[in-house]
Design an enzyme around this catalytic site. Structure first.
Site, short mmCIF file in Angstrom:
data_model
loop_
_atom_site.label_atom_id
_atom_site.label_comp_id
_atom_site.label_asym_id
_atom_site.label_seq_id
_atom_site.Cartn_x
_atom_site.Cartn_y
_atom_site.Cartn_z
NE ARG A 151 -1.94 -3.17 -4.46
CZ ARG A 151 -2.05 -3.23 -3.10
NH1 ARG A 151 -2.14 -2.16 -2.46
NH2 ARG A 151 -2.13 -4.48 -2.34
CE LYS A 167 -9.89 3.88 6.88
NZ LYS A 167 -10.58 2.37 6.64
CG ASP A 210 -8.83 0.48 9.61
OD1 ASP A 210 -9.61 1.34 9.94
OD2 ASP A 210 -9.18 -0.66 9.15
N GLY A 229 0.71 -1.36 0.01
CA GLY A 229 0.08 -0.01 -0.04
C GLY A 229 0.85 1.31 0.15
CG ASP A 268 -5.70 -3.44 -1.93
OD1 ASP A 268 -5.08 -2.89 -0.84
OD2 ASP A 268 -5.70 -4.62 -2.12
CD GLU A 271 1.11 1.08 6.75
OE1 GLU A 271 1.56 1.06 5.51
OE2 GLU A 271 0.78 0.25 7.39
CG ASP A 272 -1.20 2.22 3.15
OD1 ASP A 272 -0.92 1.59 4.35
OD2 ASP A 272 -1.54 1.26 2.20
CG LEU A 287 1.92 0.71 11.24
CD1 LEU A 287 2.07 2.09 11.25
CD2 LEU A 287 3.16 0.14 10.84
P1 IMP Z 1 -4.83 -1.92 10.53
O1 IMP Z 1 -3.82 -3.10 10.89
O2 IMP Z 1 -6.23 -2.08 10.89
O3 IMP Z 1 -4.22 -0.66 10.93
O4 IMP Z 1 -4.73 -1.84 8.91
C1 IMP Z 1 -3.88 -1.17 8.14
C2 IMP Z 1 -3.72 -1.70 6.90
O5 IMP Z 1 -4.87 -2.17 6.54
C3 IMP Z 1 -3.30 -0.75 6.07
O6 IMP Z 1 -1.75 -0.74 5.97
C4 IMP Z 1 -3.97 -0.81 4.70
O7 IMP Z 1 -3.07 -1.79 3.66
C5 IMP Z 1 -5.07 -1.62 5.07
N1 IMP Z 1 -6.49 -0.71 5.08
C6 IMP Z 1 -6.97 -0.30 6.18
N2 IMP Z 1 -7.75 0.71 5.69
C7 IMP Z 1 -7.91 0.66 4.48
C8 IMP Z 1 -8.73 1.29 3.71
O8 IMP Z 1 -9.80 2.36 3.79
N3 IMP Z 1 -8.28 1.16 2.22
C9 IMP Z 1 -7.42 0.30 1.86
N4 IMP Z 1 -6.57 -0.20 2.55
C10 IMP Z 1 -6.95 -0.08 4.05
MG MG Z 2 -0.28 -0.84 4.28
#
Ligand code: IMP
Ligand code: MG
Length: 174
Positions: free
Chosen positions: A159, A125, A97, A38, A153, A93-94, A102
């Site tokens: 992407r 977020k 969430d 991402g 994606d 990082e992109d 991370l």
């Molecule tokens: P986390 O572990 O829930 O913080 O998720 C992080 C990863 O989920 C990010 O690095 C993204 O690859 C993916 N992700 C979370 N939210 C989105 C979104 O809205 N669109 C696309 N990818 C997302």
């Molecule tokens: Mg990511």
């Protein structure tokens, strides 16, 4: 698809990130660690705003998903090649969430004793956070939406969009 962050807004934010790195890491050994896939476009743009010496490395992890949500189970697919103990590491990082991905990665990298470890994320977020994990610099705080483009994606598609859009699941071609 509704555009949430335009190309121009992304460009301005990326410049801000470059300035933050240039000002905070002058004269220090810097390693930018990008989490594939991402963050690849964000990394490519940010690194071209950096005017101090820096190195670039990639990690690939698999987060297990339940539809569009991370389950917190993170497996390393491709690890860093270098010993990070002589570097100030910046994770690029992109999007953060739940924070689970991370959270796992930072714990793992901290155990390798880098000189320092910081997180730069394009999107955050914050309302969705499930663990105690904060970025050192978040360029955009966004609401609880599923977004695509600029590296991000849905089912490996979108992407390549040059902007960030809110995915309308009724329109998506997956
Ligand atoms: P986390 O572990 O829930 O913080 O998720 C992080 C990863 O989920 C990010 O690095 C993204 O690859 C993916 N992700 C979370 N939210 C989105 C979104 O809205 N669109 C696309 N990818 C997302
Ligand atoms: Mg990511």
């Amino acid at each position: 698809m509704k555009i949430l962050i335009s190309e121009n807004e992304l460009h301005q934010a990326v410049k801000k990130a470059g300035t933050w790195i240039n000002e905070n890491y002058q004269g220090q050994p810097v390693l930018l660690v990008s989490i594939l896939n991402g963050a690849f476009i964000f990394l490519a743009d940010v690194c071209r705003e950096i005017t101090i010496p820096c190195e670039i490395a990639f990690m690939s992890v698999k987060s297990y998903y339940d539809q569009t949500e991370s389950s917190g189970n993170v497996q390393i697919i491709m690890d860093l090649q270098q010993d990070i103990k002589n570097y100030h590491v910046i994770i690029i990082e992109d999007i953060i969430d739940s924070g689970r991905t991370l959270y796992e990665i930072t714990h793992m990298l901290k155990a390798r004793n880098p000189l320092s470890l910081k997180i730069l994320t394009l999107l955050d977020k914050k309302a969705r956070r499930e663990v105690d994990l904060n970025a050192d610099l978040s360029l955009f705080n966004i609401p609880d939406l599923f977004v695509v483009g600029y590296g991000m994606d849905y089912s490996e598609k979108y992407r390549n969009l040059p902007y960030i859009a809110e995915l309308d699941f009724s329109e998506s071609f997956c």
